[in-house]
Design an enzyme around this catalytic site. Structure first.
Site, PDB file in Angstrom:
ATOM      1  N   PRO A   1       0.884  -1.348   0.114  1.00  0.00           N
ATOM      2  CA  PRO A   1      -0.090   0.039  -0.122  1.00  0.00           C
ATOM      3  C   PRO A   1       0.907   1.235  -0.017  1.00  0.00           C
ATOM      4  CG  PRO A   1      -0.724  -1.436   1.756  1.00  0.00           C
ATOM      5  CD  PRO A   1       0.383  -2.133   1.035  1.00  0.00           C
ATOM      6  N   CYS A   2       0.509   2.241  -0.622  1.00  0.00           N
ATOM      7  CA  CYS A   2       1.449   3.430  -0.960  1.00  0.00           C
ATOM      8  C   CYS A   2       0.700   4.715  -0.777  1.00  0.00           C
ATOM      9  CB  CYS A   2       1.594   3.482  -2.439  1.00  0.00           C
ATOM     10  SG  CYS A   2       0.231   3.352  -3.512  1.00  0.00           S
ATOM     11  N   GLN A   3      -0.027   4.823   0.338  1.00  0.00           N
ATOM     12  CA  GLN A   3      -0.883   6.057   0.593  1.00  0.00           C
ATOM     13  C   GLN A   3       0.143   7.041   1.185  1.00  0.00           C
ATOM     14  OE1 GLN A   3      -1.863   3.064   1.691  1.00  0.00           O
ATOM     15  NE2 GLN A   3      -3.963   2.972   1.727  1.00  0.00           N
TER      16      GLN A   3
END
Length: 354
Positions: A89-91
């Protein structure tokens, strides 16, 4: 030409697998994806239904012992045919506005992924992420890259690519890495196409998407479902020019203009806009069902794009079934996915490297 018996059979483990975009594409390429790992329990049914024979491990990677796959799936260490995939995940690194405090927990997930690389020493490592992983001053990337080099993965190729040149009809820029410890091969990413993939080549009536209205619910597996619109938002969209119109088309209408946009014609220009037929779509995010969250209006119809249209722009197969009862959950699984077509090309690139 190699005899069939000489062709190496690759296997993979897909960490942070979500609803299965990467897994689907790798399987399309002929790679045996042993398992997908994700903490998201809402992804489990979709993943397992569409990827029969691949196990979904509903666990937090930080709570999975390094030898888990050795003990439970017979995965060997130092297996040249093993691929470990880490599309975390790259938030935290995204240019899209997010709460950095709530996304902080995603910042160092690659460090946990590296633990499995160190234990299994697979033939190949794949990583896909947002471009910000290279530019963010707090990025884990320098540490992760150094770790790969120490572990013997000196052969690595990484760059930011525009997926519209890889069969994906979106202006979707992503960081892509392939690394190998093998002596007899080079690290290669898929070859870019000469032309961009365009919206008109994927959706529309000629591609099986019948005209529908805002709020339409499709209870079949096709899921040509679209979110509803308030009366005012519907009037805004009706005043937005077809094929690429924007909120500027009704900026002078005091009844329709939003106070937050007054005097800000150059800010958030894509909000409430329509897509263009002869261009790639914008990046399909987890909010693509909402016209207020980007240029997600249909080019001609007075609605946002449907769930199935979004999935198609992410190159999920037309028969990929999203096993949820929620528009927002389905959109999240779609928007967070690695586009299947790019994953397929990654898999075929590895196989052709043999």
């Amino acid at each position: 030409m190699k005899e069939v018996s000489e062709i190496k059979k690759y296997k993979a483990i897909d960490f942070f697998c979500g609803g299965g975009g990467m897994t689907c594409g790798l399987r399309q390429a002929g790679i045996d994806v042993i398992a997908g790992v994700d903490i998201d329990k809402e992804a489990k049914d979709t993943y397992e239904f569409n990827n029969k024979g691949t196990a979904f491990i509903e666990k937090d990677i930080r709570r999975v012992h390094s030898d888990y796959f050795e003990r439970n799936f017979g995965i060997s260490r130092n297996d040249d045919s093993l691929i470990l995939v880490g599309c975390s995940p790259c938030q935290f690194y995204s240019i899209i506005n997010t709460d950095k405090n709530s996304s902080l927990k995603t910042k160092d997930l690659l460090r946990n992924f590296a633990r499995f690389i160190e234990y299994y020493r697979p033939g190949y490592v794949l990583v896909e992420n947002v471009p910000g992983i290279l530019t963010n001053k707090q990025s884990i990337w320098p540490t992760f890259k150094s770790k790969l080099e120490v572990l013997g993965y000196g052969k690595m190729l990484y760059k930011v690519i525009d997926l519209s040149y890889y069969g994906i009809p979106q202006s979707r820029k992503r960081f892509s890495l392939i690394a190998t410890r093998l002596d007899n091969v080079e690290a290669r990413l898929p070859q870019a196409d000469e032309k961009q993939a365009l919206l008109c080549d994927f959706i529309g009536e000629s591609h099986g998407f019948q005209k529908i209205e805002a709020g339409h619910r499709d209870n079949s597996d096709f899921n040509h479902t679209v979110a509803g619109l308030s009366d005012k938002c519907l009037r805004r969209l009706k005043k937005t020019k077809h094929d690429g119109g924007s909120r500027l088309d009704w900026a002078d209408d005091p009844d329709l203009q939003l106070k937050c946009f007054i005097g800000k014609d150059d800010s958030f220009k894509d909000s409430y806009g329509r897509m263009w037929w002869n261009k790639p779509a914008p990046t399909i995010t987890t909010k693509f069902f909402s016209i207020s969250n980007g240029r997600f209006g249909h080019p001609d119809e007075d609605r946002a794009i449907s769930l199935r249209e979004g999935a198609t722009l992410q190159t999920f197969p037309i028969d990929y079934v999203f096993k949820t009862n929620s528009i927002s959950t389905t959109a999240r699984l779609i928007g967070n996915a690695v586009p299947c077509e790019y994953a397929r090309r990654l898999g075929e690139t590895i196989i052709s490297n043999s």
